[in-house]
Write a protein that holds these residues in place. Structure first.
Motif, PDB file in Angstrom:
ATOM      1  N   LEU A  85      13.475  17.584  67.471  1.00 10.92           N
ATOM      2  CA  LEU A  85      12.507  17.599  66.378  1.00 10.92           C
ATOM      3  C   LEU A  85      13.202  17.394  65.038  1.00 10.92           C
ATOM      4  CD1 LEU A  85       9.489  20.017  66.207  1.00 10.92           C
ATOM      5  CD2 LEU A  85      10.644  19.269  64.137  1.00 10.92           C
ATOM      6  N   LEU A  86      14.358  18.038  64.857  1.00 12.96           N
ATOM      7  CA  LEU A  86      15.084  17.892  63.598  1.00 12.96           C
ATOM      8  C   LEU A  86      15.590  16.464  63.435  1.00 12.96           C
ATOM      9  CD1 LEU A  86      16.018  19.454  61.112  1.00 12.96           C
ATOM     10  CD2 LEU A  86      18.122  20.022  62.334  1.00 12.96           C
ATOM     11  N   ASP A  87      16.088  15.868  64.525  1.00  8.15           N
ATOM     12  CA  ASP A  87      16.555  14.482  64.467  1.00  8.15           C
ATOM     13  C   ASP A  87      15.425  13.536  64.067  1.00  8.15           C
ATOM     14  OD1 ASP A  87      19.091  15.228  65.202  1.00  8.15           O
ATOM     15  OD2 ASP A  87      18.822  14.746  67.327  1.00  8.15           O
ATOM     16  N   ASN A  88      14.211  13.834  64.526  1.00 10.26           N
ATOM     17  CA  ASN A  88      13.067  12.976  64.201  1.00 10.26           C
ATOM     18  C   ASN A  88      12.661  13.059  62.738  1.00 10.26           C
ATOM     19  OD1 ASN A  88      12.868  12.045  66.823  1.00 10.26           O
ATOM     20  ND2 ASN A  88      11.328  13.551  67.432  1.00 10.26           N
TER      21      ASN A  88
ATOM     22  N   GLU B 109       5.531  23.542  67.437  1.00  8.12           N
ATOM     23  CA  GLU B 109       6.625  23.827  68.375  1.00  8.12           C
ATOM     24  C   GLU B 109       7.609  24.866  67.831  1.00  8.12           C
ATOM     25  OE1 GLU B 109       6.569  19.248  68.135  1.00  8.12           O
ATOM     26  OE2 GLU B 109       5.614  20.897  67.062  1.00  8.12           O
ATOM     27  N   LEU B 110       7.593  25.092  66.527  1.00  8.85           N
ATOM     28  CA  LEU B 110       8.577  25.974  65.906  1.00  8.85           C
ATOM     29  C   LEU B 110       8.034  27.363  65.592  1.00  8.85           C
ATOM     30  CD1 LEU B 110      10.136  23.509  63.296  1.00  8.85           C
ATOM     31  CD2 LEU B 110      10.972  24.040  65.582  1.00  8.85           C
TER      32      LEU B 110
ATOM     33  N   SER C 132      21.352  14.909  43.840  1.00  8.39           N
ATOM     34  CA  SER C 132      20.512  13.706  43.885  1.00  8.39           C
ATOM     35  C   SER C 132      20.744  12.888  45.149  1.00  8.39           C
ATOM     36  CB  SER C 132      20.764  12.841  42.650  1.00  8.39           C
ATOM     37  OG  SER C 132      22.132  12.441  42.607  1.00  8.39           O
ATOM     38  N   ASN C 133      21.876  13.111  45.830  1.00  5.11           N
ATOM     39  CA  ASN C 133      22.154  12.312  47.031  1.00  5.11           C
ATOM     40  C   ASN C 133      22.575  13.162  48.241  1.00  5.11           C
ATOM     41  OD1 ASN C 133      24.710  13.083  46.295  1.00  5.11           O
ATOM     42  ND2 ASN C 133      25.432  11.022  45.789  1.00  5.11           N
ATOM     43  N   GLN C 134      22.267  14.459  48.195  1.00  8.40           N
ATOM     44  CA  GLN C 134      22.604  15.311  49.335  1.00  8.40           C
ATOM     45  C   GLN C 134      21.537  16.394  49.520  1.00  8.40           C
ATOM     46  OE1 GLN C 134      26.186  18.316  50.099  1.00  8.40           O
ATOM     47  NE2 GLN C 134      26.918  16.192  50.110  1.00  8.40           N
ATOM     48  N   SER C 135      21.192  16.662  50.786  1.00  5.79           N
ATOM     49  CA  SER C 135      20.201  17.688  51.115  1.00  5.79           C
ATOM     50  C   SER C 135      20.649  18.476  52.332  1.00  5.79           C
ATOM     51  CB  SER C 135      18.833  17.055  51.416  1.00  5.79           C
ATOM     52  OG  SER C 135      18.196  16.602  50.262  1.00  5.79           O
ATOM     53  N   ARG C 136      20.000  19.610  52.524  1.00  4.76           N
ATOM     54  CA  ARG C 136      20.117  20.375  53.771  1.00  4.76           C
ATOM     55  C   ARG C 136      18.751  20.352  54.432  1.00  4.76           C
ATOM     56  NH1 ARG C 136      22.861  25.304  50.527  1.00  4.76           N
ATOM     57  NH2 ARG C 136      24.845  24.294  50.044  1.00  4.76           N
ATOM     58  N   ILE C 137      18.714  19.886  55.651  1.00  5.73           N
ATOM     59  CA  ILE C 137      17.467  19.851  56.402  1.00  5.73           C
ATOM     60  C   ILE C 137      17.654  20.706  57.652  1.00  5.73           C
ATOM     61  CG2 ILE C 137      18.150  17.655  57.510  1.00  5.73           C
ATOM     62  CD1 ILE C 137      15.136  16.985  57.650  1.00  5.73           C
ATOM     63  N   GLY C 138      16.719  21.616  57.884  1.00  5.64           N
ATOM     64  CA  GLY C 138      16.920  22.540  58.984  1.00  5.64           C
ATOM     65  C   GLY C 138      15.636  23.167  59.463  1.00  5.64           C
ATOM     66  N   LEU C 139      15.775  24.063  60.437  1.00  2.00           N
ATOM     67  CA  LEU C 139      14.623  24.751  61.009  1.00  2.00           C
ATOM     68  C   LEU C 139      15.091  26.041  61.669  1.00  2.00           C
ATOM     69  CD1 LEU C 139      14.859  24.341  64.361  1.00  2.00           C
ATOM     70  CD2 LEU C 139      14.102  22.045  63.764  1.00  2.00           C
ATOM     71  N   PHE C 140      14.119  26.941  61.916  1.00  2.00           N
ATOM     72  CA  PHE C 140      14.405  28.061  62.808  1.00  2.00           C
ATOM     73  C   PHE C 140      13.240  28.233  63.761  1.00  2.00           C
ATOM     74  CE2 PHE C 140      12.128  30.591  59.620  1.00  2.00           C
ATOM     75  CZ  PHE C 140      11.526  31.603  60.348  1.00  2.00           C
TER      76      PHE C 140
ATOM     77  N   TYR D  23      16.968  25.027  72.271  1.00  2.00           N
ATOM     78  CA  TYR D  23      17.870  24.287  71.398  1.00  2.00           C
ATOM     79  C   TYR D  23      17.617  22.785  71.489  1.00  2.00           C
ATOM     80  CZ  TYR D  23      22.196  21.938  70.074  1.00  2.00           C
ATOM     81  OH  TYR D  23      23.102  21.080  69.523  1.00  2.00           O
ATOM     82  N   GLY D  24      17.429  22.287  72.700  1.00  2.00           N
ATOM     83  CA  GLY D  24      17.242  20.846  72.895  1.00  2.00           C
ATOM     84  C   GLY D  24      16.010  20.334  72.188  1.00  2.00           C
ATOM     85  N   GLY D  25      14.886  21.041  72.369  1.00  2.00           N
ATOM     86  CA  GLY D  25      13.653  20.611  71.723  1.00  2.00           C
ATOM     87  C   GLY D  25      13.742  20.694  70.214  1.00  2.00           C
ATOM     88  N   ALA D  26      14.379  21.746  69.713  1.00  2.00           N
ATOM     89  CA  ALA D  26      14.512  21.918  68.270  1.00  2.00           C
ATOM     90  C   ALA D  26      15.401  20.826  67.670  1.00  2.00           C
ATOM     91  CB  ALA D  26      15.088  23.288  67.967  1.00  2.00           C
TER      92      ALA D  26
END
Length: 386
Positions: free
Chosen positions: A219-222, A187-188, A200-208, A213-216
């Motif tokens: 997907l990120l929430d999942n 989908e991406l 150790s206790n923080q990350s960045r999770i993302g996509l392009f 916007y809604g579908g992306a």
């Protein structure tokens, strides 16, 4: 009307760095940015290769973490693990880093104006309009991001394509802070998902992605685990590289994302942007000393000489990815694992210079194992760009 030697539009890392360099040469420089707070909101993953050390533009206090490899993950979770003995990339505190670069420009004598919307750049008269006020310069440099009106003026018939980027900073448990996860989702495409450990206790999770916007966002929430806590949400636009983009007209130049000086496969542009500020600085100085604006055309030519081969190759790879399916990727990852491509990527892989890796995959014959999914015509396009 206020007169300057140089006006810079955009106070991000590229605009601030160019303004700083020109002020250090003794020029009267003004910088305008629409944001009230430089560096906020965060609009970058904040991962940059150690090649940034060559620019001598990064104090170590802005490095939050160091990584030495990545897990490349297919849709069916087949994983290629890549690692090196030493650090290959830095995770930056981009908010503080961007502010440092902006403050450095001010300390060098740049006349900076934040929270100031530029209404128009008059390319023919090298003039800036802000409301009813006008500012004139001998040279204008525009580095205000991919949605620049000035870029559209220079390129009225060019389709300035872009991607949407979404990223969450999350509180989470990271069993390892040394590796980035990069995941493929159909989908991406040609975009991807990333998870970058900050601590150790923080990350960045993302996509392009080019998609909605809604579908992306869904997907990120999942991708979040039950115990993950979202600290911040960030959104931004990544320009798509276009080799035909004009970046000089009269005494106005484009820099950074505005000039689409970004890596096609990842959208990263801070190192290429810094390198282009150096090219622009040298030619801007010659132009201002001589009054001959043909030196600005040299900036455009030298940029293409430095980056066209690499960016064109990455662009061809991006086009291949865009037309693949999840089954295609699953097949490719299985083939690559079978031929121990992780060792080749570990030795030849480079976030910024991907041609050496592609040449090695061709030399070893591994890339021909992927022909059923890549196709002969697409492989020829990569071959011709090397």
């Amino acid at each position: 009307m206020t007169n300057y030697d140089i006006i810079v539009v955009g106070g991000g890392p590229i605009g601030s760095t160019y303004a700083y360099k020109m002020a250090k040469l003794g020029y009267d420089v003004a910088l305008f940015d629409m944001k009230n707070r430089i560096g906020q909101p965060l609009q970058c993953a904040g991962l940059v290769s150690t090649n940034i050390d060559d620019t001598k533009n990064l104090p170590r206090e802005f490095i939050s973490n160091e990584v030495r490899g990545a897990n490349l993950i297919s849709p069916n979770k087949t994983t290629i693990h890549v690692e090196k003995d030493n650090t290959v990339a830095y995770v930056l505190d981009r908010v503080l880093y961007d502010k440092y670069l902006f403050d450095r420009a001010i300390n060098a004598g740049v006349d900076a104006h934040i929270g100031t919307m530029v209404d128009d750049v008059d390319i023919n008269n090298t003039t800036l309009r802000i409301g009813n006020a006008y500012h004139r310069a001998k040279l204008i440099a525009v580095a205000c991001g991919p949605n620049s009106k000035t870029s559209k003026k220079m390129n009225p018939n060019l389709d300035e394509d872009s991607f949407m980027a979404i990223q969450y900073t999350i509180q989470t448990d990271n069993p390892s802070t040394e590796f980035v996860d990069v995941s493929v989702r159909e989908e991406l495409l040609p975009g991807f998902l990333w998870k970058i450990p900050v601590s150790s206790n923080q990350s960045r999770i993302g996509l392009f992605t080019k998609n909605s916007y809604g579908g992306a966002t869904k997907l990120l929430d999942n991708e979040l685990s039950l115990n993950d806590e979202i600290i911040q949400k960030h959104y931004g636009i990544i320009p798509r590289f276009n080799i035909n983009k004009k970046i000089v007209q009269n005494n106005t130049i484009l820099l950074g994302d505005t000039a689409s000086q970004v890596k096609p496969t990842t959208g990263g542009g801070i190192i290429s942007g810094f390198n282009c500020t150096e090219i622009a600085k040298n030619n801007s100085n010659k132009m201002l000393e001589s009054g001959d604006n043909s030196y600005l055309e040299n900036y455009e030519r030298e940029y293409h000489e430095r980056y066209d081969e690499e960016f064109r190759t990455q662009h061809n790879v991006q086009n291949i990815m865009e037309n693949m399916t999840e089954d295609d990727f699953n097949y490719m990852f299985n083939q690559l694992n079978e031929y121990d491509v992780d060792k080749i990527i570990s030795e030849y892989g480079d976030m910024d210079n991907q041609i050496p890796l592609l040449k090695q995959l061709i030399k070893t014959g591994i890339i021909f194992k992927l022909l059923p999914k890549i196709g002969v015509r697409r492989l020829k396009n990569i071959w011709k760009s090397l």
